[in-house]
Design a protein around this motif. Sequence first.
Motif, mmCIF file in Angstrom:
data_model
loop_
_atom_site.group_PDB
_atom_site.id
_atom_site.type_symbol
_atom_site.label_atom_id
_atom_site.label_comp_id
_atom_site.label_asym_id
_atom_site.label_seq_id
_atom_site.Cartn_x
_atom_site.Cartn_y
_atom_site.Cartn_z
ATOM 1 N N THR A 216 0.867 -1.175 0.000
ATOM 2 C CA THR A 216 0.000 0.000 0.000
ATOM 3 C C THR A 216 0.906 1.228 0.000
ATOM 4 N N PHE B 35 -0.157 4.460 -0.712
ATOM 5 C CA PHE B 35 -0.843 5.661 -0.238
ATOM 6 C C PHE B 35 -1.856 5.298 0.841
ATOM 7 N N THR B 36 -1.836 6.035 1.937
ATOM 8 C CA THR B 36 -2.866 5.911 2.955
ATOM 9 C C THR B 36 -4.147 6.551 2.434
ATOM 10 N N SER B 37 -3.974 7.634 1.662
ATOM 11 C CA SER B 37 -5.109 8.358 1.102
ATOM 12 C C SER B 37 -4.653 9.061 -0.174
ATOM 13 N N PHE B 38 -5.544 9.117 -1.172
ATOM 14 C CA PHE B 38 -5.269 9.840 -2.414
ATOM 15 C C PHE B 38 -6.605 10.326 -2.954
ATOM 16 N N LYS B 39 -6.850 11.633 -2.827
ATOM 17 C CA LYS B 39 -8.135 12.201 -3.250
ATOM 18 C C LYS B 39 -7.897 13.394 -4.154
ATOM 19 N N ASP C 219 -12.203 9.703 -4.454
ATOM 20 C CA ASP C 219 -11.221 8.977 -3.660
ATOM 21 C C ASP C 219 -10.576 7.927 -4.564
ATOM 22 N N THR D 24 -7.694 6.319 -3.758
ATOM 23 C CA THR D 24 -6.727 5.571 -2.964
ATOM 24 C C THR D 24 -6.578 4.142 -3.467
ATOM 25 N N ASN E 255 -3.238 2.489 -5.468
ATOM 26 C CA ASN E 255 -2.549 1.402 -4.777
ATOM 27 C C ASN E 255 -2.602 0.096 -5.559
ATOM 28 N N TYR F 232 -2.848 13.910 -0.903
ATOM 29 C CA TYR F 232 -2.384 12.531 -0.776
ATOM 30 C C TYR F 232 -1.540 12.371 0.480
#
Length: 124
Positions: free
Chosen positions: A31, A33-37, A61, A63, A67, A102
Amino acid sequence: MNDGDSIPPKAHAESTMWWSVLDSVVKDDSTRFTSFKITTRLEYRTDKAAADNVVTSKTCDWTKIVNDNLEWHTDAPANTCATSNQTYLKELYWSADCTVVYDITGDGKGAITKKLNGSPLGHG
């Protein structure tokens, strides 16, 4: 006048992203990215020098898609973030822009925000 002439023109904004890893021999199933918006905005101005007014926006979103895919090189609904259609008023100056937020897994920096350059103004 035909039926098409009575329908007001519409405007929308969309952002599409392509990506790939820098080293093509890397195999990475982690993984990343924890977050990608991404947030896409449709905006207007009353004149060229006026401030932007947001008409509509959409946050997508991505993410999971970033990933799950080391690279993506095509336009598709999955990597396009589009606003809803809005009535286009020709006396206004229209533009679109977006912001990407991100968070890279494990880098300790938290969420990073990048405001991307908007489109040229459309008018008339």
